[in-house]
Design a protein around this motif. Structure first.
Motif, PDB file in Angstrom:
ATOM      1  N   MET A  25       0.835  -1.208   0.000  1.00  0.00           N
ATOM      2  CA  MET A  25       0.000   0.000   0.000  1.00  0.00           C
ATOM      3  C   MET A  25       0.864   1.250   0.000  1.00  0.00           C
ATOM      4  O   MET A  25       1.814   1.367   0.780  1.00  0.00           O
ATOM      5  CB  MET A  25      -0.922   0.009   1.232  1.00  0.00           C
ATOM      6  CG  MET A  25      -2.222  -0.726   0.971  1.00  0.00           C
ATOM      7  SD  MET A  25      -3.039   0.004  -0.481  1.00  0.00           S
ATOM      8  CE  MET A  25      -4.454  -1.042  -0.581  1.00  0.00           C
ATOM      9  N   GLY A  26       0.521   2.173  -0.864  1.00  0.00           N
ATOM     10  CA  GLY A  26       1.336   3.372  -0.990  1.00  0.00           C
ATOM     11  C   GLY A  26       0.804   4.514  -0.142  1.00  0.00           C
ATOM     12  O   GLY A  26      -0.132   4.353   0.642  1.00  0.00           O
ATOM     13  N   ASN A  27       1.416   5.677  -0.315  1.00  0.00           N
ATOM     14  CA  ASN A  27       0.919   6.886   0.350  1.00  0.00           C
ATOM     15  C   ASN A  27      -0.437   7.259  -0.224  1.00  0.00           C
ATOM     16  O   ASN A  27      -0.739   6.957  -1.370  1.00  0.00           O
ATOM     17  CB  ASN A  27       1.889   8.048   0.095  1.00  0.00           C
ATOM     18  CG  ASN A  27       3.246   7.786   0.702  1.00  0.00           C
ATOM     19  OD1 ASN A  27       3.350   7.386   1.850  1.00  0.00           O
ATOM     20  ND2 ASN A  27       4.284   7.993  -0.094  1.00  0.00           N
ATOM     21  N   LYS A  28      -1.227   7.930   0.589  1.00  0.00           N
ATOM     22  CA  LYS A  28      -2.564   8.334   0.151  1.00  0.00           C
ATOM     23  C   LYS A  28      -2.743   9.826   0.358  1.00  0.00           C
ATOM     24  O   LYS A  28      -2.335  10.368   1.385  1.00  0.00           O
ATOM     25  CB  LYS A  28      -3.625   7.558   0.934  1.00  0.00           C
ATOM     26  CG  LYS A  28      -3.638   6.085   0.551  1.00  0.00           C
ATOM     27  CD  LYS A  28      -4.603   5.292   1.407  1.00  0.00           C
ATOM     28  CE  LYS A  28      -4.642   3.843   0.945  1.00  0.00           C
ATOM     29  NZ  LYS A  28      -3.305   3.209   0.902  1.00  0.00           N
ATOM     30  N   THR A  29      -3.359  10.486  -0.607  1.00  0.00           N
ATOM     31  CA  THR A  29      -3.639  11.910  -0.450  1.00  0.00           C
ATOM     32  C   THR A  29      -4.915  12.055   0.379  1.00  0.00           C
ATOM     33  O   THR A  29      -5.659  11.087   0.568  1.00  0.00           O
ATOM     34  CB  THR A  29      -3.854  12.607  -1.806  1.00  0.00           C
ATOM     35  OG1 THR A  29      -5.164  12.271  -2.285  1.00  0.00           O
ATOM     36  CG2 THR A  29      -2.798  12.181  -2.840  1.00  0.00           C
ATOM     37  N   PRO A  30      -5.215  13.262   0.854  1.00  0.00           N
ATOM     38  CA  PRO A  30      -6.453  13.467   1.626  1.00  0.00           C
ATOM     39  C   PRO A  30      -7.706  13.157   0.798  1.00  0.00           C
ATOM     40  O   PRO A  30      -8.796  13.074   1.358  1.00  0.00           O
ATOM     41  CB  PRO A  30      -6.404  14.949   1.993  1.00  0.00           C
ATOM     42  CG  PRO A  30      -4.985  15.361   1.821  1.00  0.00           C
ATOM     43  CD  PRO A  30      -4.389  14.476   0.794  1.00  0.00           C
ATOM     44  N   LEU A  31      -7.563  13.002  -0.508  1.00  0.00           N
ATOM     45  CA  LEU A  31      -8.727  12.761  -1.369  1.00  0.00           C
ATOM     46  C   LEU A  31      -8.871  11.298  -1.763  1.00  0.00           C
ATOM     47  O   LEU A  31      -9.741  10.952  -2.566  1.00  0.00           O
ATOM     48  CB  LEU A  31      -8.627  13.622  -2.636  1.00  0.00           C
ATOM     49  CG  LEU A  31      -8.589  15.128  -2.388  1.00  0.00           C
ATOM     50  CD1 LEU A  31      -8.393  15.882  -3.691  1.00  0.00           C
ATOM     51  CD2 LEU A  31      -9.874  15.579  -1.699  1.00  0.00           C
ATOM     52  N   PHE A  54       1.665   5.488  -8.245  1.00  0.00           N
ATOM     53  CA  PHE A  54       2.310   6.561  -8.981  1.00  0.00           C
ATOM     54  C   PHE A  54       3.403   7.129  -8.082  1.00  0.00           C
ATOM     55  O   PHE A  54       3.141   7.899  -7.175  1.00  0.00           O
ATOM     56  CB  PHE A  54       1.271   7.633  -9.344  1.00  0.00           C
ATOM     57  CG  PHE A  54       1.792   8.689 -10.268  1.00  0.00           C
ATOM     58  CD1 PHE A  54       1.719   8.528 -11.642  1.00  0.00           C
ATOM     59  CD2 PHE A  54       2.369   9.848  -9.758  1.00  0.00           C
ATOM     60  CE1 PHE A  54       2.219   9.490 -12.491  1.00  0.00           C
ATOM     61  CE2 PHE A  54       2.887  10.813 -10.611  1.00  0.00           C
ATOM     62  CZ  PHE A  54       2.805  10.636 -11.972  1.00  0.00           C
ATOM     63  N   GLY A  55       4.639   6.701  -8.317  1.00  0.00           N
ATOM     64  CA  GLY A  55       5.774   7.159  -7.511  1.00  0.00           C
ATOM     65  C   GLY A  55       5.556   6.935  -6.032  1.00  0.00           C
ATOM     66  O   GLY A  55       5.898   7.786  -5.216  1.00  0.00           O
ATOM     67  N   GLY A  56       4.976   5.795  -5.686  1.00  0.00           N
ATOM     68  CA  GLY A  56       4.774   5.484  -4.267  1.00  0.00           C
ATOM     69  C   GLY A  56       3.440   5.976  -3.723  1.00  0.00           C
ATOM     70  O   GLY A  56       3.153   5.808  -2.538  1.00  0.00           O
ATOM     71  N   SER A  75       7.564  11.945  -7.243  1.00  0.00           N
ATOM     72  CA  SER A  75       8.411  10.749  -7.325  1.00  0.00           C
ATOM     73  C   SER A  75       9.857  11.066  -6.956  1.00  0.00           C
ATOM     74  O   SER A  75      10.640  10.153  -6.711  1.00  0.00           O
ATOM     75  CB  SER A  75       8.340  10.173  -8.728  1.00  0.00           C
ATOM     76  OG  SER A  75       8.663  11.182  -9.663  1.00  0.00           O
ATOM     77  N   THR A  76      10.227  12.339  -6.934  1.00  0.00           N
ATOM     78  CA  THR A  76      11.609  12.728  -6.649  1.00  0.00           C
ATOM     79  C   THR A  76      11.738  13.401  -5.284  1.00  0.00           C
ATOM     80  O   THR A  76      12.773  13.987  -4.969  1.00  0.00           O
ATOM     81  CB  THR A  76      12.099  13.716  -7.725  1.00  0.00           C
ATOM     82  OG1 THR A  76      11.118  14.753  -7.861  1.00  0.00           O
ATOM     83  CG2 THR A  76      12.286  13.048  -9.064  1.00  0.00           C
TER      84      THR A  76
END
Lengths: 363, 129
Positions: free
Chosen positions: A1-7, A21-23, A116-117
């Motif tokens: 599971m990657g990072n999640k945005t507030p949305l 997408f880039g983690g 991603s960077t």
């Protein structure tokens, strides 16, 4: 599971296809990438770009630090709110990242770098900052929503705090505005008019839902890629990276050579490359017939070394395949691309393909 | 996802086959496949009359994301191709088991390894896990 945005939950509830997408777990599309593309060209769409990294640079040395860090010159930012696109280079003149810097006020800048960077960018920026009196602060508490398309500003204005509405609508292209703890900028990555809006994470979901209600449709990162490709806008990691100089990535215009005594990281290496008349050029390609150009395909130019497609795909606006490519030096307007073993004809064209809803090349 | 049509056979490469009354076999890609690929923008079709081997490359479907080979699930001769896909590859997205068919073949033998709808559904369920 990657990072999640507030949305993230909004995307899932809307039936988005989620991809890494880039983690980050991000929406690729909400049903049809092609339809979403046309929505942005013809009306208005909203993108969750909260995965991007916002870094505030402040302190007495903020200006001279950014002048040393970036290939473009923040001294060009004379008016508050003005934005500047730049490459951040390594000592060899390769691109560490591309970014936008906003001039917030005396000794205060806001820099937006790619998701991603993030890690290497922060490490690089902090390492370069050691010799300067600056504070570097990552603003991970900010979400970012881009509303893009010919009617995006008009529709989004209605759901902004009325206190900021007029000022936001008065923004000129490539200017931003601090609106309380929000930041509204007339910038984007689609080739259309619109705003990129940074806002506190906890307010993001409400604004996102309001966008939908106002008729600004959610758009996934799939369409974001075809939109930026049509607009001839570079994607870090595809069109340039640490092994590529901005001179060979169509970013020559972002290098501020003057004043000559401004020493920025990578300058010496770039000056040497500038003298090389055989360096590669960066152009658009239009596939003459049917098929699809893809990243890394070989470009064959008669009597010259091979070139390579850096970003390729299908253009929903042109209904043809297009690409951006690094090509051998010289004047020529046609080439061939090795598409799965067959050499197909392409026309070499000037970027962009599409801007503000209009096709900029002859089909 | 929609229910699988009961008159079709399937493969683990996400193709479907329909036995026609005249002895030919119509072939396409499954709804699962089109959904995974995303919007299709180009389909490269074989020539009518071409002989293909089982497992050989038969067509290429290109989506907004990537190009994918479609392998022939059976050996035989291509007797028809869906010309409509040239101008409207999205037919596959819209109607994978109908208007979105890709080729019709006359099989040279009938020892194809196929799955029943139930078996293919089970296979999909396993992929999801």
């Amino acid at each position: 599971m990657g990072n999640k945005t507030p949305l993230f939950q909004c995307h899932v509830d809307a039936g988005a296809k989620i991809v890494d997408f880039g983690g980050w777990d991000m929406p690729l599309h909400y049903g049809s990438q092609l339809e979403e593309h046309h929505v942005v060209r013809n009306s208005a769409g909203a993108f969750d770009v909260s995965h991007m990294t916002v870094v505030d640079v402040g302190g007495a040395d903020a200006k001279i630090f950014l002048q040393a860090l970036l290939a473009n010159d923040v001294a060009r930012l004379k008016e508050e709110g003005k934005a500047l696109y730049s490459a951040m280079l390594n000592d060899e003149g390769g691109v560490v990242d591309d970014l936008i810097t906003y001039y917030l006020g005396p000794d205060r800048y806001r820099v937006v770098v790619n998701a991603s960077t993030r890690d290497k960018d922060l490490a690089w920026i902090n390492a370069q900052a050691r010799a300067f009196n600056v504070e570097i602060e990552e603003r991970s508490n900010l979400a970012m929503i881009a509303v893009q398309g010919p009617t995006a500003r008009e529709l989004a204005a209605d759901i902004l705090d009325p206190a900021w509405r007029e000022a936001a609508l008065a923004l000129r292209p490539f200017f931003g505005l601090e609106a309380g703890d929000w930041f509204i900028a007339r910038t984007g990555y689609t080739g259309e008019d619109g705003w990129e809006i940074m806002l506190p994470s906890e307010e993001a979901a409400e604004f996102w839902e309001n966008c939908s209600r106002a008729g600004i449709q959610p758009i996934g990162l799939g369409a974001r890629d075809t939109l930026r490709l049509e607009a001839g806008l570079n994607l870090y990691g595809s069109d340039m990276d640490e092994s590529v100089s901005p001179l060979e990535a169509g970013m020559g215009w972002t290098i501020a050579w003057e004043p000559e005594d401004r020493k920025f990281v990578g300058r010496t290496a770039l000056e040497t490359m500038r003298e090389n008349s055989q360096r590669q050029k960066f152009s658009g390609l239009l596939l003459e017939g049917k098929g699809v150009l893809r990243d890394h395909m070989r470009v064959v130019v008669g009597g010259r070394a091979d070139g390579e497609i850096t970003s390729g795909g299908f253009s929903p606006t042109l209904q043809r395949s297009i690409a951006m490519a690094r090509l051998p030096a010289g004047d020529y307007d046609s080439a061939k691309v090795d598409v799965r073993g067959r050499l197909l004809d392409v026309r070499v064209v000037k970027l962009p393909f599409v801007r503000n809803g209009k096709t900029k090349i002859e089909l | 996802m929609s229910e699988l049509p009961g008159d079709l056979k399937f493969t683990k490469e996400h193709e479907w086959l329909r036995q026609e009354e005249d002895g030919t076999v119509t072939i396409g890609i499954t709804d699962h496949a089109q959904s995974a690929l995303g919007d299709l923008v180009y389909v490269e079709l074989p020539e009518v009359g071409q002989e293909v081997e089982a497992g050989g490359e038969m067509a290429v479907v290109e989506s907004v994301k990537a190009a994918s080979d479609v392998y022939a699930p059976i050996a035989g001769e291509v007797v028809a191709v869906n010309e409509g896909l040239a101008d409207d590859p999205e037919k596959i997205n819209g109607d994978a088991y109908g208007d979105g068919w890709i080729v019709r073949m006359r099989p040279s033998n009938d020892d194809a390894e196929t799955l029943t709808p139930d078996e293919y559904q089970e296979f999909l369920d396993e992929l999801e896990e």
